[in-house]
Design a protein around this motif. Structure first.
Motif, PDB file in Angstrom:
ATOM      1  N   PHE A   1       0.814  -1.215   0.030  1.00  0.00           N
ATOM      2  CA  PHE A   1       0.012   0.053   0.188  1.00  0.00           C
ATOM      3  C   PHE A   1       0.967   1.360   0.091  1.00  0.00           C
ATOM      4  N   GLY A   2       0.331   2.385  -0.718  1.00  0.00           N
ATOM      5  CA  GLY A   2       1.042   3.584  -0.579  1.00  0.00           C
ATOM      6  C   GLY A   2       1.506   4.025  -2.215  1.00  0.00           C
TER       7      GLY A   2
ATOM      8  N   VAL B   1      -3.048  -3.539  -1.722  1.00  0.00           N
ATOM      9  CA  VAL B   1      -1.971  -4.453  -1.828  1.00  0.00           C
ATOM     10  C   VAL B   1      -2.261  -5.488  -2.938  1.00  0.00           C
TER      11      VAL B   1
ATOM     12  N   ASP C   1      -4.329   0.974   4.511  1.00  0.00           N
ATOM     13  CA  ASP C   1      -3.621  -0.184   4.394  1.00  0.00           C
ATOM     14  C   ASP C   1      -4.081  -1.498   5.120  1.00  0.00           C
TER      15      ASP C   1
END
Length: 331
Positions: free
Chosen positions: A217-218, A234, A324
């Motif tokens: 995530f991110g 993810v 997340d």
């Protein structure tokens, strides 16, 4: 009534003194059935809490004491107990390693402080302990910034008046979350260069027995466009046809075929503002409006839509905001 005594710890401008006396909080019942001495102790606790609250509000020194209390069935619920003693539930949780709001507290010895705040465990036990430790990295050169207490054999940093963040509250109140694939079978080269980072807890169940997160995530460089973009979920590598399970019970709100981005995908509404999305499926096995249960198979892994290979793109949102997913999942 036999009383057990904790050491009362005093905080004055960073200087701590150990006193060899504390009192047990009695059953939280002010009726005449409770002995006078016990009602007096409860009054003493309430007076100390009020005095500390006033001092903290105007940034004055306060005295932190601890009381020992074993709830009866009338106050075995975390929120009922919190309301009864006028202490925030996150304060009680962080000091007593209560891993779920559904935990029956009947007969469990609790430690009740006389000020609100968060207790950051030096040796985390529950998943919320681990999350708090990551949010307040007090072990990285800040050891003298916060007072420390040893309570019930565990050492804590105390951050006065700190509260659960919105993510902490959502994590703590959302139970039973699982990742949607039982196993990822990857070649040894991939296994050696990727890893899964997950939070230990008794709350959510294990998502993948041998999971490998190939894209977390991110922010990342998109494997499709090559641009620096936000990855809202993810990516979980798995062979085509691997069963995909609902991470939690809920209602299917979308079951879409051949979306240009997500390919075949499913969205489930779990209630409480939480939704989950499962993208790039080779097959969808549920319909819009269908009720599903935790671990129910809802589709199969594929590479439909914008995908460079077979994997599951998995998202969690709270009130429309991406989270997340691995913060909500057990090892």
């Amino acid at each position: 009534m036999k009383r057990f005594f904790l050491a009362a710890l005093f905080l004055f401008t960073g200087i701590f003194a150990l006193a060899q006396e504390t009192t047990v909080i009695p059953t939280l019942d002010t009726s005449t059935r409770v002995p006078k001495a016990d009602r007096a102790v409860l009054k003493q606790y309430q007076a100390e809490l009020q005095k500390n609250t006033q001092a903290i509000n105007i940034s004055r020194p306060y005295t932190l004491n601890f009381y020992e209390y074993t709830p009866t069935r009338d106050f075995s619920d975390l929120y009922a107990l919190s309301s009864r003693i006028s202490l925030r539930y996150d304060t009680i949780v962080s000091l007593n390693a209560i891993d779920s709001p559904q935990t029956d507290l009947t007969g469990k010895k609790l430690y009740i402080p006389t000020a609100d705040g968060l207790f950051i465990a030096k040796k985390p036990v529950t998943s919320i302990d681990y999350i708090l430790q990551s949010e307040y990295p007090v072990y990285q050169g800040e050891e003298g910034k916060y007072p420390t207490y040893t309570i019930g054999g565990n050492e804590y940093y105390f951050i006065v008046d700190a509260k659960f963040s919105p993510t902490d509250r959502a994590y703590y109140t959302q139970k039973g979350l699982v990742l949607p694939i039982d196993e990822s079978i990857l070649d040894e080269e991939t296994k050696s260069t990727t890893s899964t980072t997950q939070v230990s807890s008794q709350n959510p169940a294990k998502p993948l027995d041998k999971s490998v997160v190939t894209s977390p995530f991110g922010m990342r460089i998109s494997p499709i466009s090559g641009k620096w973009l936000m990855h809202k979920g993810v990516d979980l590598a798995a062979p085509t046809g691997t069963p995909i399970k609902a991470c939690k019970s809920g209602t299917v709100t979308y079951a879409v075929a051949m979306n240009p981005t997500y390919g075949n995908y499913v969205v489930i509404d779990h209630g409480g503002g939480m939704t989950s999305l499962y993208g790039h499926m080779s097959q969808i096995l549920v319909k819009k409006g269908q009720k599903v249960t935790t671990n129910q198979v809802i589709g199969k892994v594929g590479s439909t839509g914008l995908a460079t290979g077979p994997h599951l793109h998995f998202e969690i949102k709270l009130n429309g905001e991406p989270q997340d997913p691995l913060k909500y999942i057990d090892k």
